[in-house]
Write a protein that holds these residues in place. Structure first.
Motif, PDB file in Angstrom:
ATOM      1  N   ILE B  87      25.380  42.516  37.897  1.00 48.51           N
ATOM      2  CA  ILE B  87      26.687  42.256  37.287  1.00 48.51           C
ATOM      3  C   ILE B  87      26.571  41.564  35.931  1.00 48.51           C
ATOM      4  N   THR B  88      25.351  41.450  35.416  1.00 49.79           N
ATOM      5  CA  THR B  88      25.169  40.688  34.179  1.00 49.79           C
ATOM      6  C   THR B  88      25.968  41.264  33.007  1.00 49.79           C
ATOM      7  N   SER B  89      25.905  42.585  32.798  1.00 47.32           N
ATOM      8  CA  SER B  89      26.567  43.176  31.624  1.00 47.32           C
ATOM      9  C   SER B  89      28.071  42.907  31.651  1.00 47.32           C
ATOM     10  N   ALA B  90      28.680  43.068  32.824  1.00 45.15           N
ATOM     11  CA  ALA B  90      30.125  42.809  32.943  1.00 45.15           C
ATOM     12  C   ALA B  90      30.436  41.340  32.663  1.00 45.15           C
ATOM     13  N   CYS B  91      29.563  40.447  33.126  1.00 38.69           N
ATOM     14  CA  CYS B  91      29.789  39.009  32.907  1.00 38.69           C
ATOM     15  C   CYS B  91      29.665  38.655  31.420  1.00 38.69           C
TER      16      CYS B  91
END
Lengths: 260, 260
Positions: B87-91
């Protein structure tokens, strides 16, 4: 969440604060974090965060204050030796607003350890300076104790000393429900199983399902780790996942725990 | 401080944000932090802090916002794969207040990598979701790119992929004055040399002098590391320190760099 696990006793939380320029320079590889993580998991305490800060007073105090307010337990490593760059004890005293005092019991332990009084010089006696109100943590290897104050446990950075200190404090901690884990390893790529895995996670919102790709012995694959406090649910999800792997043409290799 | 070094060009600062439950559970030992630290030191960038957070949106965003405001560069590792826990990119998009968009260039790279269009399923295409305005970081190993947005560099967690990504971004960074280091190793105990070492640090306030005890090949000893941007000062302090070790009855073993 309205999942089954969240209505049960929650697992206590913890954070680790690694103190030392040598970790941030890359000179020293931290070996303490994974050890503390595994030991805490073994008693049902969830490690939720870790920070590494340099030997700088304001950085240590700020990190300590941030972590001790958010988590059940905080474990610090490093900075409690006899040299000028060992400033952890003084920083902890400041963070708690208590004086740093020469602790009589700590002095007695150092006296027994060094024997000859001429060896117990002022630098070594600094290691007996402990925040007022703290309780000592045994150091069976080199005598200079760690200490506990409030929910903060201050330990050495040298791994074998840190490990001995942690062993002596684990029985003092309030643990939580056992954390159960299963690992399903297979030679599929993450991208092949991602959709089914996401759907499985949705059906088992009370579990934590992680996906860790690997390259071992010349083969790519992925380890899928399922964790939770309800072992029946962990086992049921593991069986479903093994079935998914088979359907996608893989061979599931199921192990108990997180290795594999 | 009014030391010579502080009036010169300061070294840029950096932080590392390690993202992933597997590091906090102890399952996976982080290997990326020391690698990034050494590479940054090599171009005169000082790593000042590192944090490890779980795969939880609010934790990732809070840590990212804290670090990107304080340091010149932030490097994240982990959480950019195809599965539900990535979920890093969305965060990062949320932290920067920009939309997460399907990046055409990233899609093209994945298409070339997978060849057969049926292999580029929706899960894999998620890896082409990049915050608007970011620039891509090459991934020569498995195609799915990292990205840079503002002062934040988002990289894979798998070490060989992370290392390749870091190599491709290092030339984009503004470095600082070279950091020079010497190590004086000797068989003395820290407590024997602590007082002289503290006095040396006082005389060389522009240098960072660290003391790291070791147990090697059956012998205890200590490595004393001196660092700074003024090589003449580092060399002068090293010579004084070697003299101190000799006077205390030890044998100084001087090496260039931080190993030893």
């Amino acid at each position: 969440m309205s999942s089954p696990a969240s209505s049960a006793t929650p697992n206590p939380t913890a954070a680790v604060l690694v103190i030392g320029n040598e970790i941030l320079s890359g000179r020293t590889k931290d070996a303490n974090l994974p050890h503390i993580a595994e030991k805490l998991a073994g008693i049902g305490v969830r490690l939720r965060e870790a920070r590494v800060v340099p030997d700088v007073e304001e950085e240590i105090i700020a990190a300590l204050d941030a972590l001790r307010g958010r988590y059940g337990y905080v474990f610090t490593t490093g900075g409690i030796g006899p040299t000028h760059d060992d400033i952890t004890s003084a920083c902890v005293a400041k963070a708690f607003g208590v004086p740093l005092e020469r602790n009589a019991e700590a002095v007695a332990r150092l006296e027994r350890h060094y024997g000859d009084p001429s060896k117990l010089n002022e630098a070594r006696l600094r290691m007996a300076n402990i925040p007022a109100g703290a309780s000592l943590i045994d150091n069976p290897i080199s005598a200079a104790p760690g200490f506990r104050i409030g929910n903060v446990f201050v330990m050495a950075g040298v791994p074998n000393i840190m490990q001995a200190m942690l062993d002596s404090v684990l029985p003092q901690l309030e643990g939580g429900p056992d954390l159960h884990a299963r690992t399903v390893a297979c030679e599929l790529a993450e991208g092949q199983i991602a959709a089914d895995l996401g759907a499985l996670q949705d059906r088992y919102a009370d579990l934590e399902i992680g996906s860790y790709p690997y390259f071992r012995n010349g083969f790519f694959g992925v380890s899928l780790v399922l964790r939770g406090t309800d072992e029946t649910r962990v086992v049921a999800a593991t069986e479903e996942l093994a079935g998914i792997v088979l359907r996608l043409g893989g061979t599931p290799n199921v192990t108990v725990g997180t290795k594999g």
